[in-house]
Design an enzyme around this catalytic site. Structure first.
Site, PDB file in Angstrom:
ATOM      1  N   GLY A  11       0.828  -1.209   0.000  1.00 26.23           N
ATOM      2  CA  GLY A  11       0.000   0.000   0.000  1.00 26.23           C
ATOM      3  C   GLY A  11       0.859   1.255   0.000  1.00 26.23           C
ATOM      4  N   ASP A  63      -3.190 -13.045   3.806  1.00 24.82           N
ATOM      5  CA  ASP A  63      -4.111 -12.262   4.637  1.00 24.82           C
ATOM      6  C   ASP A  63      -3.629 -12.282   6.092  1.00 24.82           C
ATOM      7  OD1 ASP A  63      -6.384 -11.275   5.950  1.00 24.82           O
ATOM      8  OD2 ASP A  63      -7.753 -12.289   4.564  1.00 24.82           O
ATOM      9  N   SER A  87      -8.412   1.209   4.756  1.00 27.36           N
ATOM     10  CA  SER A  87      -7.950   2.519   5.227  1.00 27.36           C
ATOM     11  C   SER A  87      -8.788   3.723   4.813  1.00 27.36           C
ATOM     12  CB  SER A  87      -6.503   2.731   4.759  1.00 27.36           C
ATOM     13  OG  SER A  87      -6.468   2.925   3.350  1.00 27.36           O
ATOM     14  N   ASP A 130      -4.572   9.056  13.938  1.00 27.84           N
ATOM     15  CA  ASP A 130      -5.109  10.146  14.784  1.00 27.84           C
ATOM     16  C   ASP A 130      -6.639  10.106  14.834  1.00 27.84           C
ATOM     17  OD1 ASP A 130      -5.631  11.052  12.175  1.00 27.84           O
ATOM     18  OD2 ASP A 130      -4.730  13.038  12.475  1.00 27.84           O
ATOM     19  N   LYS A 158     -10.137   0.889  13.683  1.00 28.21           N
ATOM     20  CA  LYS A 158      -8.747   1.149  14.079  1.00 28.21           C
ATOM     21  C   LYS A 158      -8.644   1.223  15.608  1.00 28.21           C
ATOM     22  CE  LYS A 158      -5.627   1.767  11.799  1.00 28.21           C
ATOM     23  NZ  LYS A 158      -4.650   0.805  11.201  1.00 28.21           N
ATOM     24  N   ASN A 183      -2.826  12.615   8.857  1.00 27.86           N
ATOM     25  CA  ASN A 183      -3.006  12.359   7.414  1.00 27.86           C
ATOM     26  C   ASN A 183      -1.674  12.425   6.680  1.00 27.86           C
ATOM     27  OD1 ASN A 183      -5.775  13.134   8.260  1.00 27.86           O
ATOM     28  ND2 ASN A 183      -6.189  12.949   6.068  1.00 27.86           N
ATOM     29  N   ARG A 277     -19.836  14.170   3.957  1.00 27.73           N
ATOM     30  CA  ARG A 277     -19.661  12.798   4.465  1.00 27.73           C
ATOM     31  C   ARG A 277     -20.412  12.697   5.791  1.00 27.73           C
ATOM     32  NH1 ARG A 277     -13.422  11.551   5.750  1.00 27.73           N
ATOM     33  NH2 ARG A 277     -13.296  10.800   3.612  1.00 27.73           N
TER      34      ARG A 277
HETATM   35  P1  NAD Z   1      -3.441   1.593   1.971  1.00 30.76           P
HETATM   36  O1  NAD Z   1      -4.916   1.396   1.871  1.00 30.76           O
HETATM   37  O2  NAD Z   1      -2.732   2.349   0.899  1.00 30.76           O
HETATM   38  O3  NAD Z   1      -2.703   0.160   2.070  1.00 30.76           O
HETATM   39  C1  NAD Z   1      -3.212  -0.869   2.865  1.00 30.76           C
HETATM   40  C2  NAD Z   1      -2.483  -2.146   2.439  1.00 30.76           C
HETATM   41  O4  NAD Z   1      -2.925  -3.212   3.292  1.00 30.76           O
HETATM   42  C3  NAD Z   1      -2.789  -2.581   1.011  1.00 30.76           C
HETATM   43  O5  NAD Z   1      -1.581  -2.930   0.358  1.00 30.76           O
HETATM   44  C4  NAD Z   1      -3.692  -3.790   1.166  1.00 30.76           C
HETATM   45  O6  NAD Z   1      -3.590  -4.725   0.105  1.00 30.76           O
HETATM   46  C5  NAD Z   1      -3.202  -4.364   2.484  1.00 30.76           C
HETATM   47  N1  NAD Z   1      -4.209  -5.168   3.187  1.00 30.76           N
HETATM   48  C6  NAD Z   1      -5.506  -4.839   3.438  1.00 30.76           C
HETATM   49  N2  NAD Z   1      -6.128  -5.840   4.096  1.00 30.76           N
HETATM   50  C7  NAD Z   1      -5.181  -6.808   4.301  1.00 30.76           C
HETATM   51  C8  NAD Z   1      -5.201  -8.058   4.952  1.00 30.76           C
HETATM   52  N3  NAD Z   1      -6.325  -8.538   5.507  1.00 30.76           N
HETATM   53  N4  NAD Z   1      -4.061  -8.777   4.985  1.00 30.76           N
HETATM   54  C9  NAD Z   1      -2.925  -8.320   4.401  1.00 30.76           C
HETATM   55  N5  NAD Z   1      -2.864  -7.127   3.755  1.00 30.76           N
HETATM   56  C10 NAD Z   1      -3.966  -6.383   3.718  1.00 30.76           C
HETATM   57  O7  NAD Z   1      -3.195   2.233   3.394  1.00 30.76           O
HETATM   58  P2  NAD Z   1      -2.131   3.325   3.853  1.00 30.76           P
HETATM   59  O8  NAD Z   1      -2.665   4.670   3.579  1.00 30.76           O
HETATM   60  O9  NAD Z   1      -0.797   2.943   3.366  1.00 30.76           O
HETATM   61  O10 NAD Z   1      -2.204   3.121   5.438  1.00 30.76           O
HETATM   62  C11 NAD Z   1      -1.368   2.165   6.080  1.00 30.76           C
HETATM   63  C12 NAD Z   1      -1.707   2.127   7.552  1.00 30.76           C
HETATM   64  O11 NAD Z   1      -1.529   3.422   8.118  1.00 30.76           O
HETATM   65  C13 NAD Z   1      -3.154   1.721   7.855  1.00 30.76           C
HETATM   66  O12 NAD Z   1      -3.150   0.925   9.001  1.00 30.76           O
HETATM   67  C14 NAD Z   1      -3.847   3.051   8.123  1.00 30.76           C
HETATM   68  O13 NAD Z   1      -4.934   2.890   8.990  1.00 30.76           O
HETATM   69  C15 NAD Z   1      -2.722   3.837   8.763  1.00 30.76           C
HETATM   70  N6  NAD Z   1      -2.787   5.300   8.595  1.00 30.76           N
HETATM   71  C16 NAD Z   1      -2.885   5.846   7.355  1.00 30.76           C
HETATM   72  C17 NAD Z   1      -2.892   7.236   7.223  1.00 30.76           C
HETATM   73  C18 NAD Z   1      -2.961   7.891   5.859  1.00 30.76           C
HETATM   74  O14 NAD Z   1      -3.039   9.113   5.788  1.00 30.76           O
HETATM   75  N7  NAD Z   1      -2.916   7.156   4.760  1.00 30.76           N
HETATM   76  C19 NAD Z   1      -2.816   8.050   8.351  1.00 30.76           C
HETATM   77  C20 NAD Z   1      -2.723   7.453   9.613  1.00 30.76           C
HETATM   78  C21 NAD Z   1      -2.698   6.068   9.715  1.00 30.76           C
HETATM   79  P1  TYD Z   2      -9.358  11.639   3.193  1.00 30.76           P
HETATM   80  O1  TYD Z   2      -8.214  11.832   2.260  1.00 30.76           O
HETATM   81  O2  TYD Z   2     -10.423  10.665   2.835  1.00 30.76           O
HETATM   82  O3  TYD Z   2      -8.736  11.295   4.624  1.00 30.76           O
HETATM   83  P2  TYD Z   2      -9.490  11.231   6.066  1.00 30.76           P
HETATM   84  O4  TYD Z   2     -10.944  11.253   5.885  1.00 30.76           O
HETATM   85  O5  TYD Z   2      -9.006   9.910   6.565  1.00 30.76           O
HETATM   86  O6  TYD Z   2      -8.965  12.410   6.820  1.00 30.76           O
HETATM   87  O7  TYD Z   2     -10.060  13.049   3.428  1.00 30.76           O
HETATM   88  C1  TYD Z   2      -9.326  14.167   3.850  1.00 30.76           C
HETATM   89  C2  TYD Z   2     -10.322  15.297   4.017  1.00 30.76           C
HETATM   90  O8  TYD Z   2     -10.857  15.644   2.735  1.00 30.76           O
HETATM   91  C3  TYD Z   2     -11.516  14.938   4.884  1.00 30.76           C
HETATM   92  O9  TYD Z   2     -11.926  16.082   5.649  1.00 30.76           O
HETATM   93  C4  TYD Z   2     -12.609  14.594   3.867  1.00 30.76           C
HETATM   94  C5  TYD Z   2     -12.279  15.506   2.706  1.00 30.76           C
HETATM   95  N1  TYD Z   2     -12.645  14.981   1.377  1.00 30.76           N
HETATM   96  C6  TYD Z   2     -13.411  15.760   0.501  1.00 30.76           C
HETATM   97  O10 TYD Z   2     -13.801  16.892   0.821  1.00 30.76           O
HETATM   98  N2  TYD Z   2     -13.739  15.236  -0.713  1.00 30.76           N
HETATM   99  C7  TYD Z   2     -13.345  13.997  -1.099  1.00 30.76           C
HETATM  100  O11 TYD Z   2     -13.683  13.558  -2.225  1.00 30.76           O
HETATM  101  C8  TYD Z   2     -12.533  13.213  -0.203  1.00 30.76           C
HETATM  102  C9  TYD Z   2     -12.075  11.841  -0.584  1.00 30.76           C
HETATM  103  C10 TYD Z   2     -12.209  13.747   1.027  1.00 30.76           C
END
Ligand code: NAD
Ligand code: TYD
Length: 351
Positions: A11, A63, A87, A130, A158, A183, A277
């Site tokens: 991911g 998985d 996620s 967060d 989470k 984020n 949302r």
């Molecule tokens: P992502 O959705 O890009 O990637 C998730 C990955 O997990 C994918 O590669 C998917 O194939 C794999 N996956 C899902 N279910 C699975 C399972 N059952 N077994 C094995 N693999 C599985 O997510 P991301 O944005 O890279 O986020 C990674 C982690 O960080 C998550 O735990 C998310 O909650 C956390 N996080 C993300 C953000 C953000 O801004 N993206 C912020 C804070 C925390």
């Molecule tokens: P997102 O990237 O989905 O992250 P999170 O909800 O986990 O913070 O969204 C970031 C912010 O942007 C959140 O306040 C929701 C808003 N948002 C939009 O306004 N339009 C959109 O199409 C999306 C995906 C998010």
């Protein structure tokens, strides 16, 4: 520590973390366990699989909810970093079950396998978010010992994963550290999240669907800064502790949207205000003094994070076009079709 099991490494954040670990720690080996859901993308790791780091890297498709496979892999490694999760908040509103399965039950499966490994695992770094704190009114910032108030199926799942960690820390004395980043923003983020969705839509002169009034606040952390923080926690976090990973880049969504359009030289007329949302958290903000005290601070401010991110999507059109031309289309129609049909070009007056 020599060999690390990274889950969800195909991911967004996990793929950056694997690259970081392999380049920053000579001799480390990584096993990447990933189910390759819609969000898992082998393209994110092509440079590693096809380059000199390949000999220290192994991909296993599977998985985290599969106890046999997880048990076998835990038997091969010294540490675990759990990124695997469903996620995306919007998808959790459409279909919560996979979130509960992976983010709660999957976390439990991993922890159970570690407990069965009888003290052999040096460290489990669990990646939380967060969002488990729920929204926080200004000027407050969430602290690690604040109560959890998740409001979406994603954040509730989470939080459930975090609670599993806490139970295993208490009962089995597992060496778990919980990270709660804000984020993330950067290359390779699946274009369902706001930043990559809006950058790629703008590049195609498509509308940018802003939820509600666009005044919701998020703290934006460049993904490579997050990887440095997580590396520090993997090696130097204290057992059983939670660490917020903030950036100090709190911005209303409209600042992100306008920043993207300005960097791309695209008109503000692409902005559409769409139905909000449900349960949309108004503001996230983290107090991250605890990890600062360990010596980490983010290197990128908001402008640099956004600039680098936008530049990557401009330069890597084929990466996101491949995603957006597939199953993503059906998701986009379901999520945005009716919303965009009734969109407005100004924010709602009563917001
Ligand atoms: P992502 O959705 O890009 O990637 C998730 C990955 O997990 C994918 O590669 C998917 O194939 C794999 N996956 C899902 N279910 C699975 C399972 N059952 N077994 C094995 N693999 C599985 O997510 P991301 O944005 O890279 O986020 C990674 C982690 O960080 C998550 O735990 C998310 O909650 C956390 N996080 C993300 C953000 C953000 O801004 N993206 C912020 C804070 C925390
Ligand atoms: P997102 O990237 O989905 O992250 P999170 O909800 O986990 O913070 O969204 C970031 C912010 O942007 C959140 O306040 C929701 C808003 N948002 C939009 O306004 N339009 C959109 O199409 C999306 C995906 C998010």
């Amino acid at each position: 520590m020599r060999k690390v099991l990274v889950t969800g490494g195909a991911g967004f954040i996990g793929s950056h973390f694997i690259r970081h670990i392999l380049t920053q720690h000579d001799g480390y080996e990584v096993v990447n366990l990933d189910k390759l859901t819609y969000a898992g993308n082998p393209d994110n790791l092509l440079d590693i699989e096809g380059g000199p780091l390949a000999k220290r890297y192994r991909f296993v498709k599977g998985d985290i909810c599969d106890p046999e496979l997880v048990g076998q892999l835990i038997g091969e490694v010294d540490a675990v970093v759990n990124f695997a999760a469903e996620s995306h908040v919007d998808r959790s509103l459409l279909e919560p079950a996979p979130f509960i399965q992976t983010d709660v039950y999957g976390t439990y499966c991993l922890l159970s396998a570690v407990a069965e490994a009888s003290g052999r695992i040096e460290r489990v770094l669990h990646i939380s978010t967060d969002e488990v704190y729920g929204e926080v009114p200004a000027p407050r910032r969430s602290k690690e010992d604040d109560p959890l108030h998740p409001r979406s199926p994603y954040s509730a799942s989470k939080a459930g994963g975090d609670m599993q960690c806490i139970a295993f820390i208490e009962i089995h004395r597992l060496p778990v550290v919980i990270a709660r980043p804000c984020n993330n923003i950067g290359p390779n983020q699946y274009p369902e999240k706001m930043a990559p969705l809006f950058i790629s839509n703008a590049l195609d002169d498509q509308p940018l669907p802003v939820y509600g009034d666009g005044r919701q606040v998020r703290d934006w952390l460049f993904v490579k800064d997050n990887c440095e923080a997580l590396d520090l926690l993997l090696h130097g976090g204290a057992r059983g502790e939670v660490y917020n990973v903030g950036a100090g880049n709190e911005r209303p969504n409209m600042d992100v949207v306008e920043g993207i359009l300005d960097l791309l030289g695209k008109p503000r007329s692409l902005i559409r205000f769409v139905e909000d949302r449900p349960g949309h958290d108004r503001r996230y903000a983290l107090d991250f003094e605890k990890i600062r005290a360990l010596g980490w601070s983010p290197r990128h401010d908001f402008a640099a994070s956004l600039e680098k991110t936008v530049a990557w999507y401009v330069d890597n059109r084929q990466w996101w076009e491949k995603i957006k031309s597939g199953a993503f289309r059906a998701y986009y129609e379901k999520q945005y079709g009716a919303r965009l049909a009734s969109a407005r070009s100004a924010p709602p007056a009563n917001a």
